[in-house]
Design an enzyme around this catalytic site. Structure first.
Site, mmCIF file in Angstrom:
data_model
loop_
_atom_site.group_PDB
_atom_site.id
_atom_site.type_symbol
_atom_site.label_atom_id
_atom_site.label_comp_id
_atom_site.label_asym_id
_atom_site.label_seq_id
_atom_site.Cartn_x
_atom_site.Cartn_y
_atom_site.Cartn_z
ATOM 1 N N ASP A 25 -33.370 -27.900 41.589
ATOM 2 C CA ASP A 25 -34.416 -27.767 42.605
ATOM 3 C C ASP A 25 -35.819 -27.874 42.025
ATOM 4 O OD1 ASP A 25 -34.274 -25.351 41.288
ATOM 5 O OD2 ASP A 25 -34.218 -24.104 43.080
ATOM 6 N N HIS A 210 -31.526 -16.658 31.234
ATOM 7 C CA HIS A 210 -32.980 -16.758 31.136
ATOM 8 C C HIS A 210 -33.499 -15.453 30.524
ATOM 9 C CE1 HIS A 210 -32.821 -20.228 33.831
ATOM 10 N NE2 HIS A 210 -34.131 -20.380 33.711
ATOM 11 N N GLU A 213 -38.723 -15.412 28.263
ATOM 12 C CA GLU A 213 -39.702 -16.396 28.745
ATOM 13 C C GLU A 213 -41.015 -15.688 29.042
ATOM 14 O OE1 GLU A 213 -40.272 -19.718 32.310
ATOM 15 O OE2 GLU A 213 -38.682 -18.216 32.450
#
Length: 372
Positions: A25, A210, A213
């Site tokens: 996306d 994830h 970050e």
């Protein structure tokens, strides 16, 4: 070609590349966003034409904040709510990556974000896998073959991660090679989703997280120590556990005297891959500029670094552009990019014989030509 030679983006397109961190996306063609919006009656696009829309996404994502950056996705997700739309976006992603010289890619998406108009989680995955297969067939016919697999992602602020992990296991022999969690790190630690990671380990299935970050070392610590992740999605803040000698610069060729803390040592010792996304890290404020990105420090200290795009639309980027930007910032040449690419292929969630085949028959021969 040595590291002192000047490379162009066109040169970089010649290199075989491996991409491990790319969001479906976040990689739509601007024109596709506009067309799908017209088809589904979505009226909230911030611009009409493809050019203006592409510029808007790049500007809006360039906020210096991960949370603000993530808000741009409401427009792309809104037009990806039917099987046909998902399949089209997936097919075009394959075509775009192959045209850029990518030979293997893992593209991730969150099925739970695509159920607003009644699609089930299984139907969303099936639509994406159909698009990938269609794209692979089309590009193979043009002489630019690529292997593309899916990672299914759970949103870390939601409560469906175990359900998504089950989905990853159910589809793992049909094109899904792993599981991921994504979204804003602050306030949403990986350990909230421990049951999902336990499910993946119980099934001997792969996952990435994830981490590191925007939130830093605590996120990395949880991902590796409590959750047992196979890879770190970004992981750039591992640099916070490294002390460099006074006067060190981010573009040096070596860092003698660097002192690694326990987390950094563990990540390096265990060869945990870092899915680094240079341009995206600048946009979200994880680093101040590409020239100051820790990529070079981590590469020179022999962490298992890989080069990734994260979100090609939002960052206005491609793998070739990421290579070129790293070349401009740190003087990397073909030998460096071969190492980063082999790092990525070794770290892929594809089965070992297929990884070895791509390394020996595609990646190394491709770089042999470039190295002359």
């Amino acid at each position: 070609m040595g590291p002192s030679d000047t490379l162009t983006i066109d040169d970089c397109r010649l290199a075989p590349k491996v991409l491990l961190h790319d969001h479906l996306d976040g990689g739509l063609r601007p024109g596709t966003v506009a067309e799908l919006a017209r088809e589904c009656g979505y009226l909230d696009l911030p611009a009409a034409g493809a050019g203006e829309l592409g510029d808007w996404f790049a500007r809006a994502a360039d906020s210096g904040s991960l949370e603000t950056y993530l808000q741009t996705f409401r427009h792309t997700v809104a037009v990806m709510q039917t099987p046909a739309a998902l399949s089209r976006v997936a097919r075009e992603a394959v075509e775009d990556l192959a045209a850029d010289g990518v030979v293997y890619a893992e593209i991730r998406f969150a099925p739970e974000l695509h159920t607003e108009q009644g699609m089930t989680l299984d139907e969303a995955v099936e639509a994406v896998l159909t698009g990938f297969a269609d794209g692979e067939q089309r590009v193979a016919a043009t002489g630019r073959p690529i292997v593309v697999r899916a990672l299914v992602t759970a949103m870390r602020h939601a409560a469906r991660s175990l359900e998504i992990a089950d989905l990853a296991v159910r589809f793992r022999d049909r094109g899904v090679v792993g599981f991921d969690i994504a979204g804003a790190e602050a306030g949403n630690p990986p350990s909230r989703h421990q049951a999902a990671f336990d499910r993946m380990r119980d099934a001997n299935a792969h996952f990435t997280i994830h981490a590191g970050e925007a939130f830093g070392l605590p996120s990395i610590h949880e991902a590796i120590s409590f959750c047992g992740t196979d890879r770190l999605g970004h992981g750039v803040r591992v640099i916070d556990d490294i002390v460099l000698p006074p006067g060190s610069r981010p573009d040096q060729r070596s860092y003698p005297g660097a002192i690694l803390g326990p987390i950094a040592n563990y990540v390096r010792d265990k060869r945990i891959p870092l899915e680094l996304c240079p341009s995206s890290n600048v946009q979200t404020g994880a680093v101040d500029s590409l020239a100051e990105h820790p990529f070079n420090v981590l590469a020179r200290l022999r962490f298992r670094v890989t080069v990734n795009t994260d979100n090609r639309l939002m960052s206005g980027t491609s793998m070739s552009r990421e290579f070129w930007e790293l070349h401009r910032a740190f003087g990397y040449g073909w030998a460096d990019f071969e190492r980063f690419t082999v790092n990525a292929m070794k770290s892929a969630f594809l089965h070992f014989p297929q990884r070895l085949e791509l390394i020996d028959e595609v990646i190394k021969p491709g770089y042999a030509v470039l190295l002359g």
